[in-house]
Each structure stands twice: as structure tokens, then as C-alpha cells.
Design a protein around this motif. Structure first.
Motif, short mmCIF file in Angstrom:
data_model
loop_
_atom_site.label_atom_id
_atom_site.label_comp_id
_atom_site.label_asym_id
_atom_site.label_seq_id
_atom_site.Cartn_x
_atom_site.Cartn_y
_atom_site.Cartn_z
N TYR A 34 0.84 -1.20 0.00
CA TYR A 34 0.00 0.00 0.00
C TYR A 34 0.88 1.25 0.00
CZ TYR A 34 -3.81 3.20 1.21
OH TYR A 34 -4.72 4.23 1.19
N SER A 35 1.93 1.23 0.80
CA SER A 35 2.86 2.37 0.83
C SER A 35 3.51 2.59 -0.53
CB SER A 35 3.94 2.16 1.89
OG SER A 35 3.38 2.18 3.17
N ASP A 36 3.87 1.51 -1.21
CA ASP A 36 4.45 1.62 -2.56
C ASP A 36 3.45 2.24 -3.53
OD1 ASP A 36 6.86 0.44 -1.76
OD2 ASP A 36 6.16 -1.58 -2.26
N MET A 37 2.21 1.81 -3.45
CA MET A 37 1.15 2.35 -4.31
C MET A 37 0.94 3.83 -4.04
SD MET A 37 -2.25 3.44 -4.04
CE MET A 37 -2.65 2.77 -2.45
N GLY A 41 -0.52 7.35 -5.42
CA GLY A 41 -1.85 7.41 -4.83
C GLY A 41 -2.05 8.53 -3.83
N ARG A 42 -0.98 9.00 -3.23
CA ARG A 42 -1.12 10.04 -2.20
C ARG A 42 -1.77 11.31 -2.76
NH1 ARG A 42 4.60 10.17 -3.21
NH2 ARG A 42 5.27 12.20 -4.00
N TYR A 43 -1.62 11.54 -4.06
CA TYR A 43 -2.21 12.73 -4.66
C TYR A 43 -3.73 12.60 -4.83
CZ TYR A 43 2.66 13.62 -5.74
OH TYR A 43 4.02 13.82 -5.64
N TYR A 44 -4.23 11.38 -4.71
CA TYR A 44 -5.65 11.13 -4.95
C TYR A 44 -6.36 10.49 -3.76
CZ TYR A 44 -3.55 11.78 -9.49
OH TYR A 44 -2.83 12.30 -10.53
N SER A 45 -5.62 10.20 -2.71
CA SER A 45 -6.17 9.41 -1.60
C SER A 45 -7.37 10.07 -0.92
CB SER A 45 -5.08 9.08 -0.57
OG SER A 45 -4.52 10.27 -0.03
N ALA A 46 -7.45 11.38 -0.94
CA ALA A 46 -8.61 12.06 -0.34
C ALA A 46 -9.90 11.70 -1.08
CB ALA A 46 -8.40 13.57 -0.33
N SER A 47 -9.77 11.24 -2.33
CA SER A 47 -10.95 10.88 -3.13
C SER A 47 -11.17 9.38 -3.24
CB SER A 47 -10.81 11.47 -4.54
OG SER A 47 -10.72 12.87 -4.49
N PHE A 48 -10.32 8.56 -2.58
CA PHE A 48 -10.55 7.12 -2.60
C PHE A 48 -11.93 6.83 -2.02
CE2 PHE A 48 -5.81 5.65 -2.06
CZ PHE A 48 -5.51 6.15 -3.32
N LEU A 49 -12.59 5.81 -2.54
CA LEU A 49 -13.90 5.42 -2.03
C LEU A 49 -13.81 4.76 -0.65
CD1 LEU A 49 -15.56 3.96 -5.26
CD2 LEU A 49 -15.93 6.22 -4.21
N ASN A 50 -12.63 4.25 -0.31
CA ASN A 50 -12.42 3.57 0.97
C ASN A 50 -11.10 4.02 1.58
OD1 ASN A 50 -14.63 1.30 1.12
ND2 ASN A 50 -13.93 1.37 -1.00
N CYS A 83 -11.88 3.63 -6.76
CA CYS A 83 -12.80 4.48 -7.51
C CYS A 83 -13.54 3.63 -8.52
CB CYS A 83 -12.05 5.62 -8.20
SG CYS A 83 -10.83 5.06 -9.41
N ASP A 84 -14.56 4.21 -9.14
CA ASP A 84 -15.29 3.48 -10.18
C ASP A 84 -14.44 3.31 -11.43
OD1 ASP A 84 -17.54 3.12 -8.61
OD2 ASP A 84 -18.43 5.02 -9.26
N ASN A 85 -13.67 4.32 -11.78
CA ASN A 85 -12.81 4.23 -12.96
C ASN A 85 -11.57 5.12 -12.78
OD1 ASN A 85 -11.87 3.56 -15.49
ND2 ASN A 85 -13.18 4.99 -16.56
N THR A 86 -11.79 6.44 -12.66
CA THR A 86 -10.67 7.36 -12.48
C THR A 86 -10.94 8.32 -11.33
OG1 THR A 86 -11.55 8.99 -14.03
CG2 THR A 86 -10.06 7.33 -14.94
N ILE A 87 -9.86 8.87 -10.80
CA ILE A 87 -9.90 9.90 -9.76
C ILE A 87 -9.14 11.10 -10.33
CG2 ILE A 87 -9.24 10.52 -7.42
CD1 ILE A 87 -8.91 7.52 -6.83
N GLY A 88 -9.69 12.26 -10.20
CA GLY A 88 -9.03 13.47 -10.69
C GLY A 88 -9.61 13.87 -12.03
N ASN A 89 -8.95 14.85 -12.67
CA ASN A 89 -9.44 15.30 -13.97
C ASN A 89 -8.30 15.91 -14.77
OD1 ASN A 89 -9.19 18.05 -12.98
ND2 ASN A 89 -11.10 17.66 -11.88
N TYR A 93 -4.86 12.74 -13.00
CA TYR A 93 -5.80 11.69 -12.62
C TYR A 93 -5.05 10.38 -12.42
CZ TYR A 93 -5.54 9.60 -17.27
OH TYR A 93 -5.09 8.99 -18.41
N ALA A 94 -5.71 9.45 -11.79
CA ALA A 94 -5.22 8.09 -11.64
C ALA A 94 -6.40 7.16 -11.90
CB ALA A 94 -4.66 7.86 -10.24
N THR A 95 -6.07 5.95 -12.30
CA THR A 95 -7.13 4.95 -12.48
C THR A 95 -7.10 3.98 -11.30
OG1 THR A 95 -5.71 3.39 -13.68
CG2 THR A 95 -6.93 5.04 -15.01
N GLY A 96 -8.27 3.48 -10.97
CA GLY A 96 -8.33 2.46 -9.93
C GLY A 96 -7.52 1.23 -10.32
N PHE A 97 -7.54 0.90 -11.62
CA PHE A 97 -6.79 -0.27 -12.07
C PHE A 97 -5.29 -0.05 -11.90
CE2 PHE A 97 -4.94 -3.46 -14.73
CZ PHE A 97 -5.79 -4.53 -14.60
#
Length: 190
Positions: A34-37, A41-50, A83-89, A93-97
Motif C-alpha cells: 500500500y505504501s508503494d502504491m 496514490g497520495r495525490y488522490y487518496s482524499a478521493s478514494f472510495l475507501n 474508484c469506479d474508474n478514475t480519480i481526478g481530472n 488523474y489516476a485509475t483504480g486499475f
């Protein structure tokens, strides 16, 4: 006692991890991944669904329920926790995948590295179906310049893994590396 190995294990797992408790070491492997991700991911973590706890717990459960057999379905399932698909704009952005592939692939890498501490009462899993964790170092070596790993779609991911598989076929690998599937490329190039 192998003092050097003990030091390296303790420094990576942290001294607070009880190395005699396989479940604790396994959970720490997920936490490390998780730390590696989170390098992206830290730039988008506030928008993670979980939150981290839920994502790590679900990852640990999914891998255990798969009997430690890697599959891309685990990546797809875990991606939905981000996320459902992407986070950001825009271009930010990042993808959940993309995030999930890093988490799952790095978890399997750590499970392999610490397999002697985790699989003490059961056989070490077959890691031959594992994929290579994708990051900038690996992508530069393939090369794959289309996009960064955190923006990967499943199609991008499969193209990279196929390139890695082709590269590995042209290399002379020892028995240990042959048993790691595409994950072998990470050990050779990281």
C-alpha cells in the motif's frame, strides 16, 4: 542465526512486526505494498472510495481467499475500492486499475520475499502466474512511454505484461526466476 537477513527483515517489516506470526507478516506485506502504491496514490487518496484500513483488509482477504494464487481478477476487484474508474481530472488523474495493480503485484512480491515467515505451516504458493509490478523503472526498461502506471487501463497493463513476458522468454533464467512468472522481470530490473 543469519544476522544480516534478520536485520534486513526487521528493517523492512519494522521491529514492531512479530516475525513469528505469519498473519502479522502477511498483513505487513499488504501494508508495505500500500505504501508503494501511495507514491502516486497520495495525490488522490482524499478521493478514494475507501480508507487504507478497508483497502488493505480487503486485499489481504482477497489474496487469502484465492489461496495465494495471483489473478488479474483480484486487481479488477480491488480497483473498485479506489474508484469506479478514475480519480481526478484533466491530466491529473489516476485509475483504480493502475493503483490496484501496484498494490496487488507488490503484495505478491512481498509475500514471495517473506514466504519463509508466512508459509510455515503450509506449502509455499506457486508464484508462476504472478505479473510484474509496474512502475517508472520497469516501464522505462520495457520501454512503454504511453502513460504512467498510475493511469493504466487494463488494456495498457496487459500490453506491458505481454512485453515483459516476451522479454523474459529471450533471457536465460535460473530455476528460481523461472518459478516467478512475470514477477521475475522485477527482480532482474529493479
Amino acid at each position: 542465526m543469519d544476522w544480516k537477513r534478520n536485520f534486513l527483515e526487521s528493517s523492512l517489516l519494522r521491529r514492531s512486526t512479530n516475525k513469528n506470526n505469519p498473519n502479522e507478516v502477511q498483513a505487513k506485506c499488504v501494508d508495505l505494498a500500500y505504501s508503494d502504491m501511495m507514491t502516486a496514490g497520495r495525490y488522490y487518496s482524499a478521493s478514494f472510495l475507501n480508507d487504507k484500513k478497508k483497502i488493505c483488509s480487503a486485499t489481504n482477504s482477497a489474496i487469502t481467499e484465492s489461496n495465494f494464487v495471483f489473478s488479474r481478477k483480484i486487481i479488477e476487484d480491488i480497483s473498485l475500492l479506489f474508484c469506479d474508474n478514475t480519480i481526478g481530472n484533466g491530466n491529473r488523474y489516476a485509475t483504480g486499475f493502475g493503483l490496484a495493480q501496484k498494490l496487488i503485484n507488490m503484495t505478491f512480491k512481498y509475500l514471495y520475499v517473506f514466504s519463509d515467515l508466512i508459509f510455515i505451516d503450509k506449502p509455499i504458493p506457486d508464484f508462476s502466474s504472478c505479473d510484474c509490478p509496474l512502475d517508472s523503472i520497469i516501464l522505462n526498461g520495457i520501454p512503454y512511454n504511453k502513460t504512467v502506471w498510475s493511469k493504466f487501463t487494463k488494456a495498457d497493463y496487459i500490453k506491458c505484461q505481454n512485453k515483459i513476458s516476451d522479454l523474459l522468454k529471450s533471457m536465460t533464467l535460473d530455476d528460481e526466476l523461472k518459478s516467478l512468472g512475470n514477477m521475475a522481470y522485477d527482480f532482474l530490473n529493479w
